[in-house]
Scaffold this motif. Structure first.
Motif, PDB file in Angstrom:
ATOM      1  N   ILE A 169      37.736  43.891  41.194  1.00 59.68           N
ATOM      2  CA  ILE A 169      38.544  42.887  41.199  1.00 59.68           C
ATOM      3  C   ILE A 169      40.092  43.046  42.331  1.00 59.68           C
ATOM      4  O   ILE A 169      39.660  44.002  42.870  1.00 59.68           O
ATOM      5  CB  ILE A 169      39.309  44.256  39.388  1.00 59.68           C
ATOM      6  CG1 ILE A 169      39.703  45.050  39.920  1.00 59.68           C
ATOM      7  CG2 ILE A 169      37.823  43.906  39.046  1.00 59.68           C
ATOM      8  CD1 ILE A 169      40.186  45.427  38.569  1.00 59.68           C
ATOM      9  N   VAL A 170      40.775  41.934  42.648  1.00 58.49           N
ATOM     10  CA  VAL A 170      42.101  41.855  42.651  1.00 58.49           C
ATOM     11  C   VAL A 170      43.140  42.011  41.590  1.00 58.49           C
ATOM     12  O   VAL A 170      42.809  41.364  40.719  1.00 58.49           O
ATOM     13  CB  VAL A 170      41.634  40.887  43.721  1.00 58.49           C
ATOM     14  CG1 VAL A 170      41.694  39.788  43.031  1.00 58.49           C
ATOM     15  CG2 VAL A 170      43.039  41.182  44.645  1.00 58.49           C
ATOM     16  N   ILE A 171      44.178  43.329  42.378  1.00 58.22           N
ATOM     17  CA  ILE A 171      45.724  42.743  41.303  1.00 58.22           C
ATOM     18  C   ILE A 171      46.281  42.258  42.257  1.00 58.22           C
ATOM     19  O   ILE A 171      46.699  43.032  43.302  1.00 58.22           O
ATOM     20  CB  ILE A 171      45.653  44.111  41.196  1.00 58.22           C
ATOM     21  CG1 ILE A 171      44.780  45.212  40.110  1.00 58.22           C
ATOM     22  CG2 ILE A 171      47.147  45.082  40.069  1.00 58.22           C
ATOM     23  CD1 ILE A 171      45.182  46.790  40.257  1.00 58.22           C
ATOM     24  N   THR A 172      47.319  41.116  41.594  1.00 57.72           N
ATOM     25  CA  THR A 172      48.758  41.099  42.380  1.00 57.72           C
ATOM     26  C   THR A 172      49.692  40.465  41.670  1.00 57.72           C
ATOM     27  O   THR A 172      48.828  40.866  40.599  1.00 57.72           O
ATOM     28  CB  THR A 172      47.637  39.416  43.274  1.00 57.72           C
ATOM     29  OG1 THR A 172      46.883  38.400  42.418  1.00 57.72           O
ATOM     30  CG2 THR A 172      45.905  39.973  44.033  1.00 57.72           C
ATOM     31  N   SER A 173      49.997  39.491  41.893  1.00 61.93           N
ATOM     32  CA  SER A 173      51.398  39.620  41.141  1.00 61.93           C
ATOM     33  C   SER A 173      51.687  38.704  41.589  1.00 61.93           C
ATOM     34  O   SER A 173      52.026  37.408  43.124  1.00 61.93           O
ATOM     35  CB  SER A 173      52.468  40.579  41.104  1.00 61.93           C
ATOM     36  OG  SER A 173      52.813  40.715  42.454  1.00 61.93           O
ATOM     37  N   SER A 174      52.431  37.054  39.952  1.00 62.92           N
ATOM     38  CA  SER A 174      52.901  36.163  40.801  1.00 62.92           C
ATOM     39  C   SER A 174      54.576  36.159  39.968  1.00 62.92           C
ATOM     40  O   SER A 174      55.459  35.450  40.598  1.00 62.92           O
ATOM     41  CB  SER A 174      52.632  35.646  40.134  1.00 62.92           C
ATOM     42  OG  SER A 174      53.494  34.847  38.551  1.00 62.92           O
TER      43      SER A 174
END
Length: 294
Positions: free
Chosen positions: A194-199
């Motif tokens: 998985i990859v964890i990002t934010s907007s």
């Protein structure tokens, strides 16, 4: 010469009223008329993104941070869901820590609380546009959600365990921000697919490691026979990082987070001041200059 432009939505293409300004619409259509392929690159799913366009522009779409890519005629080009095992691990953590989160699937967006969804999106709008009061953000959110195709359920167990439903993204909101998100990233960051990002500062977005805006954009360009240096990407937050890094020209909004500002090759005005339109018009003029030289 730029042949493809990809733009984020929240904090980039959308203004403080969660709308695409007429100047942005006109610039996008001007770019298309001049042979530039325009893409929406959003954390939103297709059905969430389309209403904002009001049928006034007709782009291709990189949605859910790259989990799904659609052509201009809205045919699915690629799909990269979160694995069932990883989705269950993420959901287990969220439930254990009593966090509000949503499931974005190939069957639609699922929420287990209309109240929490309304508050979370209003807080998101308020964070992205500090000049907007929370009360105004809340009113705008309620208006937008009247038309949203959200599916409300009591819990997510049936969805997570349904072999016929693909989880494309998990989205967690919390206004406590790093107090909650730093331990979350430390715990879930060990999951290698998985990859964890934010907007936004008050959300985190969990996708498959294969679902990133940058890789999706480069694959789209490759299929079109366009070189990376002929691609421009515009964004403001960390879920835009991969595409701004991958594109020949990465553009940061004036309201971008510091990491995006530092990474970008060029900078434009804020989302409130039609920054997307301004950089697009600059590209059109530059393309004409290059074309005349050739």
């Amino acid at each position: 010469m730029i042949k493809i432009i990809a733009s984020d939505m929240d904090g980039t293409l959308l203004n403080e009223k969660m709308m695409i300004s007429q100047k942005n619409i006109d610039a996008i259509n001007h770019a298309t008329a001049n042979g530039i392929d325009f893409l929406i690159a959003s954390g939103r799913q297709l059905d969430e993104a389309k209403p904002f366009l009001m049928n006034k522009i007709h782009p291709g779409y990189i949605t859910l941070n790259g989990a799904e890519v659609y052509s201009k005629d809205e045919k699915l080009v690629s799909s990269n869901p979160v694995s069932k095992t990883s989705a269950l691990k993420v959901a287990e953590y969220m439930d254990e820590h009593d966090l509000y989160y949503e499931l974005i699937t190939d069957k639609g967006v699922f929420s287990n609380s209309l109240e929490k969804r309304t508050v979370s999106i209003a807080q998101l709008l308020n964070v992205l546009n500090p000049t907007t009061t929370y009360e105004k953000a809340l009113a705008d959110t309620k208006a937008v959600l009247k038309h949203a195709k959200t599916i409300y359920v009591d819990d997510y167990d049936e969805i997570l365990n349904d072999s016929e439903t693909k989880v494309m993204k998990l989205l967690v909101f919390d206004n406590r921000q790093d107090e909650i998100f730093e331990p979350l990233k430390a715990s879930l960051g060990v999951i290698d697919d998985i990859v964890i990002t934010s907007s936004s500062p008050n959300n985190l977005e969990i996708n498959s490691i294969d679902a990133q805006k940058g890789s999706a954009l480069m694959e789209y360009a490759k299929q079109k026979g366009v070189n990376p240096e002929e691609v421009m990407a515009i964004g403001d937050n960390m879920n835009d990082y991969s595409m701004i890094k991958a594109a020949g020209i990465g553009v940061a909004m004036k309201n971008a987070v510091p990491e995006i500002t530092a990474l970008a090759d060029e900078h434009t005005d804020t989302n409130v001041n039609d920054g997307v339109a301004k950089i697009i018009e600059k590209v059109i003029q530059n393309n004409k200059t290059v074309g005349n030289r050739e």
